[in-house]
Design an enzyme around this catalytic site. Structure first.
Site: not given
Ligand code: UD1
Length: 424
Positions: A25-26, A95, A119, A124-128, A310, A332, A402
């Site tokens: 999936k990933n 996400r 989330c 789970r920020p997306i700042d990066l 995971d 993590i 999922r």
């Protein structure tokens, strides 16, 4: 996840037989996003049939791509990409929809989307992602819950140093950089096999990416990417799930279509616990467990090639019936023990303190009503229920769907007593 289905498991049956591992999936999700950059029809084989993959296809359709599936092959024609907005409902669905940002920006120099959902593992920020794209010349404004992203003069290469090797940020930068002007260097890049898979596909499309799998990735921007055909790598987390299911039932399985070299972060732990595991040619893996497992003393989740976050939930399930005590340290995500109260309903003895969980192995678990709250935690409940005496009923199946293709059919084929009830 809104469906009323349940998995009903009568535990205590030893798993035995052969099981095929589906595609990752990933990997599939960023690969589907990458198809936006290719001007034509891309073909993906070994593409898993999962609700998250369906959601990615719906995003592609919104962008003007034509998607079709035949078995495990998905075709995406991006010749006529006309949209650059991702509807809020689809952004909330998962996400990883954020990985479309780099691809859409790269293709159309504009992208409008909301903050991603999914989330359930804590913040789970997306700042990066945002900071990196800004370094590449993107102008990103936040208005009324929408991210308005443009690249007025087109994206340009940059030297980006990530403060954490984020998988999603590394993928977004690679996608944005593939057709940017000039060269991008990503330092402290994520090293996951899914990153290599994405680089391999983009390179087939004509991109110039080197170093994927290492900490520094160099992307030389090219003018235009062309469509390509690609086979998605095997899912290393599904592989681990089936191994844990075999181990907890003292079973014997042959897994096919998997990649043993991708699971070295947790395979030695299974061996140390007392499982006999032999990889043999052609993507096959044999596991046999004949006795009660020994608890591993400490497990720390780490970025690849370390022990995967995971897989943590699956191992807490496994250790719940092992002999001895294990300490888990989740480094993590900050909220990744939501499955623990459910395991306790089965009779497990687990204490959580912040990012640490102490699992004291018990001799037996007994079936109970359980509720899955997220994908891998849900799979951990299935794993534990396979070993629990009596009947367990697991709701929240939508989360499990999922990331696992018809998990009940797969496990039933190797001897589990598991069925799905209720309406989708
Ligand atoms: C991906 C995987 C997920 C896996 C995770 C870690 C996909 C679709 N999902 O998620 O299954 O659990 O890698 O292996 O591939 N972070 C920030 N700011 C950012 C980005 C990340 O602080 O901009 C933090 C996150 O909150 C988290 C950590 O970095 O604590 C790891 O996140 P990341 O590697 O980005 O995971 P994902 O790509 O979301």
């Amino acid at each position: 996840m809104g469906n009323s289905q349940k998995l009903v498991i009568n535990g205590g049956r030893r798993l035995e037989g052969e099981l095929q591992v589906h595609g990752a999936k990933n990997s599939a999700l960023p690969l589907l996003a990458a198809a936006v950059l290719a001007h034509g029809e891309c073909v993906f084989h070994n593409c898993p049939m999962l609700t998250d993959v369906d959601a990615a296809c719906r995003i592609l359709s919104c962008l003007g791509c034509r998607c079709s599936r035949s078995g495990d092959t998905v075709c995406v024609d991006s010749a006529n990409v006309c949209g650059n907005e991702i509807p809020d409902a689809l952004m909330r669905e998962m996400r990883s929809s954020i990985v479309f940002l780099g691809a859409v920006l790269g293709r159309t120099s504009r992208c409008r989307l909301t903050f991603p959902g999914g989330c359930e593992l804590g913040a789970r920020p997306i700042d990066l992602h945002i900071a990196a794209l800004r370094e590449m010349g993107a102008v990103i404004r936040e208005e009324h819950g929408w991210l308005e992203c443009t690249a007025p003069g087109g994206l340009r290469g940059a030297r980006i140093s990530l403060s954490f090797p984020s998988v999603g940020a590394t993928e977004n930068i690679m996608l944005a950089a593939a057709s940017a002007e000039g060269t991008t260097e990503i330092q402290n890049a994520a090293r996951e096999p899914e990153i290599i898979d994405l680089a391999d596909f983009l390179n087939k499309c004509g991109a110039k990416i080197s170093g994927a799998g290492g900490s520094t990735i160099v992307v030389e921007g090219v003018k235009r990417l062309e469509p390509a055909e690609h086979s998605v790598i095997p899912d290393r987390i599904v592989t681990g799930t089936y191994l844990c299911c075999a181990a907890i039932t003292k079973g014997e399985l042959i897994l096919t279509r998997c990649e043993p070299s991708h699971i070295m972060g947790y395979l030695p732990v299974l061996e140390a616990m007392g499982c006999r595991i032999y990889p043999y040619g052609g993507g096959k893996l044999y596991i046999n467990c004949t006795r009660r497992l020994t608890a591993p003393p400490t497990i720390r989740t780490m970025p690849y090639p370390g022990f995967p976050t995971d897989i943590q939930a699956l191992f807490t399930a496994l250790c719940s019936t092992a002999e001895g005590t294990s300490v888990f340290v989740e480094t993590i995500f900050d909220n990744r023990y939501r499955h623990v109260p459910e395991l306790i309903r089965l009779g497990a003895s687990i204490k959580v303190e912040g990012r640490v969980a102490v699992v004291q192995g018990v001799e037996r678990l007994s079936g109970a009503k359980l509720c899955a709250g997220e994908l891998r935690g849900g799979a951990a409940l299935v794993t534990a229920a396979l070993a629990a005496e009596g009947t367990s009923e697991i709701s929240g199946v939508g989360y499990i769907d999922r990331g696992y293709e018809s998990i009940e059919i797969a496990l039933r084929s190797v001897g589990a007593d598991i069925s799905r009830t209720g309406q989708p």
